[in-house]
Write a protein that holds these residues in place. Structure first.
Motif, PDB file in Angstrom:
ATOM      1  N   UNK A   6       0.811  -1.220   0.000  1.00 27.26           N
ATOM      2  CA  UNK A   6       0.000   0.000   0.000  1.00 27.26           C
ATOM      3  C   UNK A   6       0.844   1.271   0.000  1.00 27.26           C
ATOM      4  N   UNK A   7       2.073   1.163   0.505  1.00 30.49           N
ATOM      5  CA  UNK A   7       2.925   2.333   0.636  1.00 30.49           C
ATOM      6  C   UNK A   7       3.749   2.600  -0.608  1.00 30.49           C
ATOM      7  N   UNK A   8       4.233   3.814  -0.678  1.00 29.25           N
ATOM      8  CA  UNK A   8       5.106   4.237  -1.772  1.00 29.25           C
ATOM      9  C   UNK A   8       6.510   4.430  -1.183  1.00 29.25           C
ATOM     10  N   UNK A   9       7.479   3.594  -1.613  1.00 27.58           N
ATOM     11  CA  UNK A   9       8.830   3.693  -1.041  1.00 27.58           C
ATOM     12  C   UNK A   9       9.435   5.077  -1.240  1.00 27.58           C
ATOM     13  N   UNK A  10      10.121   5.547  -0.215  1.00 31.24           N
ATOM     14  CA  UNK A  10      10.867   6.798  -0.312  1.00 31.24           C
ATOM     15  C   UNK A  10      12.283   6.469  -0.774  1.00 31.24           C
ATOM     16  N   UNK A  11      12.947   7.401  -1.436  1.00 28.07           N
ATOM     17  CA  UNK A  11      14.331   7.150  -1.863  1.00 28.07           C
ATOM     18  C   UNK A  11      15.220   6.822  -0.660  1.00 28.07           C
ATOM     19  N   UNK A  12      16.232   6.000  -0.895  1.00 30.86           N
ATOM     20  CA  UNK A  12      17.135   5.590   0.182  1.00 30.86           C
ATOM     21  C   UNK A  12      17.825   6.766   0.859  1.00 30.86           C
ATOM     22  N   UNK A  13      18.062   7.848   0.117  1.00 31.25           N
ATOM     23  CA  UNK A  13      18.745   9.000   0.698  1.00 31.25           C
ATOM     24  C   UNK A  13      17.789   9.975   1.396  1.00 31.25           C
ATOM     25  N   UNK A  14      16.501   9.637   1.419  1.00 34.77           N
ATOM     26  CA  UNK A  14      15.502  10.473   2.098  1.00 34.77           C
ATOM     27  C   UNK A  14      15.498  10.143   3.591  1.00 34.77           C
ATOM     28  N   UNK A  15      15.561  11.173   4.420  1.00 36.67           N
ATOM     29  CA  UNK A  15      15.549  10.983   5.869  1.00 36.67           C
ATOM     30  C   UNK A  15      14.434  11.798   6.493  1.00 36.67           C
ATOM     31  N   UNK A  16      13.204  11.395   6.245  1.00 34.92           N
ATOM     32  CA  UNK A  16      12.055  12.092   6.807  1.00 34.92           C
ATOM     33  C   UNK A  16      11.724  11.504   8.174  1.00 34.92           C
ATOM     34  N   UNK A  17      11.170  12.315   9.072  1.00 35.64           N
ATOM     35  CA  UNK A  17      10.778  11.774  10.378  1.00 35.64           C
ATOM     36  C   UNK A  17       9.677  10.717  10.196  1.00 35.64           C
ATOM     37  N   UNK A  18       9.865   9.571  10.817  1.00 36.13           N
ATOM     38  CA  UNK A  18       8.883   8.489  10.724  1.00 36.13           C
ATOM     39  C   UNK A  18       7.818   8.672  11.799  1.00 36.13           C
ATOM     40  N   UNK A  19       6.568   8.604  11.367  1.00 39.08           N
ATOM     41  CA  UNK A  19       5.466   8.705  12.316  1.00 39.08           C
ATOM     42  C   UNK A  19       5.135   7.354  12.928  1.00 39.08           C
ATOM     43  N   UNK A  20       5.600   6.305  12.269  1.00 39.58           N
ATOM     44  CA  UNK A  20       5.329   4.949  12.721  1.00 39.58           C
ATOM     45  C   UNK A  20       6.551   4.096  12.401  1.00 39.58           C
ATOM     46  N   UNK A  21       7.006   3.315  13.371  1.00 44.86           N
ATOM     47  CA  UNK A  21       8.150   2.432  13.162  1.00 44.86           C
ATOM     48  C   UNK A  21       7.699   1.004  13.419  1.00 44.86           C
ATOM     49  N   UNK A  22       7.910   0.146  12.414  1.00 43.55           N
ATOM     50  CA  UNK A  22       7.519  -1.253  12.512  1.00 43.55           C
ATOM     51  C   UNK A  22       8.772  -2.123  12.592  1.00 43.55           C
ATOM     52  N   UNK A  23       8.667  -3.262  13.274  1.00 45.92           N
ATOM     53  CA  UNK A  23       9.830  -4.143  13.386  1.00 45.92           C
ATOM     54  C   UNK A  23      10.157  -4.798  12.051  1.00 45.92           C
ATOM     55  N   UNK A  24      11.367  -5.309  11.959  1.00 43.90           N
ATOM     56  CA  UNK A  24      11.763  -6.030  10.751  1.00 43.90           C
ATOM     57  C   UNK A  24      11.049  -7.378  10.699  1.00 43.90           C
ATOM     58  N   UNK A  25      11.068  -7.967   9.526  1.00 43.85           N
ATOM     59  CA  UNK A  25      10.405  -9.237   9.298  1.00 43.85           C
ATOM     60  C   UNK A  25      10.959 -10.352  10.174  1.00 43.85           C
ATOM     61  N   UNK A  26      12.219 -10.262  10.539  1.00 40.10           N
ATOM     62  CA  UNK A  26      12.835 -11.324  11.329  1.00 40.10           C
ATOM     63  C   UNK A  26      12.850 -11.024  12.832  1.00 40.10           C
ATOM     64  N   UNK A  27      12.108 -10.014  13.269  1.00 41.90           N
ATOM     65  CA  UNK A  27      12.027  -9.679  14.692  1.00 41.90           C
ATOM     66  C   UNK A  27      11.413 -10.848  15.466  1.00 41.90           C
ATOM     67  N   UNK A  28      11.886 -11.043  16.676  1.00 41.45           N
ATOM     68  CA  UNK A  28      11.345 -12.108  17.513  1.00 41.45           C
ATOM     69  C   UNK A  28      10.071 -11.631  18.218  1.00 41.45           C
ATOM     70  N   UNK A  29       9.332 -12.582  18.714  1.00 39.06           N
ATOM     71  CA  UNK A  29       8.120 -12.260  19.466  1.00 39.06           C
ATOM     72  C   UNK A  29       8.469 -11.370  20.654  1.00 39.06           C
ATOM     73  N   UNK A  30       9.561 -11.661  21.331  1.00 40.13           N
ATOM     74  CA  UNK A  30       9.977 -10.875  22.495  1.00 40.13           C
ATOM     75  C   UNK A  30      10.351  -9.445  22.106  1.00 40.13           C
ATOM     76  N   UNK A  31      11.038  -9.299  20.974  1.00 39.98           N
ATOM     77  CA  UNK A  31      11.406  -7.953  20.509  1.00 39.98           C
ATOM     78  C   UNK A  31      10.166  -7.131  20.182  1.00 39.98           C
ATOM     79  N   UNK A  32       9.197  -7.752  19.556  1.00 37.92           N
ATOM     80  CA  UNK A  32       7.968  -7.040  19.212  1.00 37.92           C
ATOM     81  C   UNK A  32       7.173  -6.729  20.474  1.00 37.92           C
ATOM     82  N   UNK A  33       7.171  -7.647  21.422  1.00 41.54           N
ATOM     83  CA  UNK A  33       6.473  -7.396  22.694  1.00 41.54           C
ATOM     84  C   UNK A  33       7.003  -6.110  23.334  1.00 41.54           C
ATOM     85  N   UNK A  34       8.316  -5.892  23.258  1.00 39.41           N
ATOM     86  CA  UNK A  34       8.924  -4.688  23.838  1.00 39.41           C
ATOM     87  C   UNK A  34       8.510  -3.416  23.099  1.00 39.41           C
ATOM     88  N   UNK A  35       8.143  -3.531  21.815  1.00 35.19           N
ATOM     89  CA  UNK A  35       7.742  -2.369  21.015  1.00 35.19           C
ATOM     90  C   UNK A  35       6.265  -2.020  21.168  1.00 35.19           C
TER      91      UNK A  35
END
Length: 92
Positions: free
Chosen positions: A54-83
């Motif tokens: 659904x999203x439109x990727x931003x260029x790699x050199x773009x550093x905009x403030x993120x309003x939402x941060x999601x864990x990586x695909x390989x995050x553990x259940x415990x790591x996500x629990x902490x988020x």
């Protein structure tokens, strides 16, 4: 809204998609609370895939403030629990 997926980069996502994403986020929160590892993995994958689709990727050199941060695909259940907050990963 700007969303960062840890380890991948940022995407611009219309606010109109939040309702759809919140359904997956609610499932993920329930699975984390139950300690359902396979369900957690499946739902995290689905959530991140939906954000990418659904999203439109931003260029790699773009550093905009993120309003939402999601864990990586390989995050553990415990790591996500902490988020997680009471609302899950996605507020609302």
């Amino acid at each position: 809204m700007i969303v960062r997926i840890m380890g991948e980069g940022q995407v611009r996502l219309a606010d109109s998609h939040l309702t759809e994403l919140n359904k997956l986020d609610d499932e993920l929160l329930a699975e984390v609370e139950k300690g359902d590892g396979p369900g957690f993995r499946r739902t995290l994958q689905a959530l991140l895939t939906k954000v990418r689709d659904l999203g439109q990727p931003l260029p790699d050199d773009s550093l905009e403030p993120s309003e939402l941060i999601l864990p990586s695909e390989d995050a553990t259940l415990e790591e996500v629990r902490d988020l997680l907050s009471d609302d899950g990963l996605i507020p609302g």
